[in-house]
Design an enzyme around this catalytic site. Structure first.
Site, PDB file in Angstrom:
ATOM      1  N   LYS A 163       0.862  -1.106  -0.206  1.00 25.54           N
ATOM      2  CA  LYS A 163      -0.272   0.117  -0.216  1.00 25.54           C
ATOM      3  C   LYS A 163       0.971   1.332   0.126  1.00 25.54           C
ATOM      4  O   LYS A 163       1.657   1.442   0.731  1.00 25.54           O
ATOM      5  CB  LYS A 163      -1.066   0.035   1.103  1.00 25.54           C
ATOM      6  CG  LYS A 163      -1.700   1.233   1.191  1.00 25.54           C
ATOM      7  CD  LYS A 163      -2.257   1.478   2.510  1.00 25.54           C
ATOM      8  CE  LYS A 163      -3.231   2.857   2.757  1.00 25.54           C
ATOM      9  NZ  LYS A 163      -3.389   3.286   4.071  1.00 25.54           N
TER      10      LYS A 163
ATOM     11  N   ALA B  83      -9.321   5.675   5.180  1.00 33.66           N
ATOM     12  CA  ALA B  83      -9.286   6.788   5.771  1.00 33.66           C
ATOM     13  C   ALA B  83     -10.818   7.474   6.262  1.00 33.66           C
ATOM     14  O   ALA B  83     -11.522   7.568   5.237  1.00 33.66           O
ATOM     15  CB  ALA B  83      -8.383   7.929   5.592  1.00 33.66           C
ATOM     16  N   GLY B  84     -10.944   7.658   7.302  1.00 31.43           N
ATOM     17  CA  GLY B  84     -12.109   8.590   7.993  1.00 31.43           C
ATOM     18  C   GLY B  84     -13.203   7.801   8.568  1.00 31.43           C
ATOM     19  O   GLY B  84     -14.091   8.485   8.919  1.00 31.43           O
TER      20      GLY B  84
END
Length: 292
Positions: free
Chosen positions: A126, A213-214
């Site tokens: 990643k 993310a988030g």
């Protein structure tokens, strides 16, 4: 429905083997490069109280892919410290080395080359190149440079990026095997702030799209999957929960529910039009009230 979404739904429906109480036992497989997975939940290994809690959370999530920050996690490079690999089932888990903490393309490329050496030639990685330490927003120009080099080096690159559809397509064209747009800032728990951009990316991508993310709670994961994302990656949402092990299970179920809902196809929304759920035919006519 655009061609990619139609093809995904058609393929999944043709392969699903419906069983009462279990849509997990099917052939709706997540394909990433040369690898295939049943779970569509990817989890991180940071911010837990211990490696043992990390192990239990991974087990509870049923995740098959686990991200590892090479610059922050001991995978054997420090012989006197606990090794994360001692707490992960190697036959059940695929490691996803990442470049968390890298702010230039050179740092990111060097880090993943080191990871490949540490993990005996492991090529699934990643990529994330950060713009600053406050927002952890991706530096897309450096990301593009690093992605091009890593693909050239033979890596299978899953890439963290912004929710810009143009950049997402550029990364795909470079040869990245999965696009990972943020839902909101890393560790913010704010959920999906721009579903419209995310939808454009999903509709136009020919490779898996994974929200990264988030995510803050289970409903965020459901929404991501209902939009048509191929998977969801999260770390803080589980690790920072009051009960990380229970949240790991909640996220597992959320991803399954969201994927099933996407494949099932929701009912159309109807503004200003009510429709009773029970049959209206055969009902007695309404009694007419007599005027005084």
């Amino acid at each position: 429905m655009l061609p990619r979404l139609a093809a995904v739904k058609s393929c999944a429906h043709n392969n699903l083997q419906y069983k009462v109480g279990s849509l997990q036992d099917n052939m709706d497989i997540l394909k990433l490069g040369t690898r295939s997975f049943q779970s569509r939940l990817i989890v991180g290994t940071g911010k837990y109280k211990s490696f043992e809690e990390t192990r239990l959370a991974i087990k509870g999530s049923s995740a098959e892919i686990v991200t590892v920050a090479i610059r922050r996690t001991n995978l054997g490079q420090h012989s006197k410290e606990d090794n994360l690999l001692d707490f992960i089932e190697p036959n059940q888990t695929t490691l996803l080395p990442n470049t968390a903490g890298c702010y230039t393309s050179k740092e990111a490329v060097r880090t993943l080359r080191l990871a490949r050496e540490l993990l005996d030639g492991h090529d699934l990685v990643k990529l994330e190149v950060l713009g600053d330490s406050q927002t952890l927003f991706p530096n897309v120009s450096e990301t593009l440079i690093a992605a091009k080099q890593l693909v050239k080096d033979g890596f299978q690159v899953m890439v963290y990026t912004s929710d810009d559809p143009i950049v997402a397509k550029q990364l795909e064209d470079l040869g990245c095997i999965a696009i990972m747009p943020l839902a909101s800032l890393i560790g913010s728990g704010m959920g999906i702030l721009n579903p419209w951009n995310l939808g454009i990316i999903i509709e136009n991508a020919l490779v898996p799209v994974i929200v990264d993310a988030g995510v803050g709670t289970a409903s965020d994961a459901v929404i991501a999957m209902e939009l048509g994302c191929d998977a969801v990656l999260m770390n803080t949402a589980i690790a920072a929960a009051k009960d990380p092990l229970l949240m790991a299970r909640a996220m597992k179920n959320a991803v399954i529910a969201g994927r099933d809902a996407f494949l099932a196809g929701r009912m159309p929304k109807k503004r200003y039009q009510a429709s009773p759920s029970s049959p209206a035919s055969g009902m007695l006519p309404q009694m007419q009230t007599k005027s005084a």
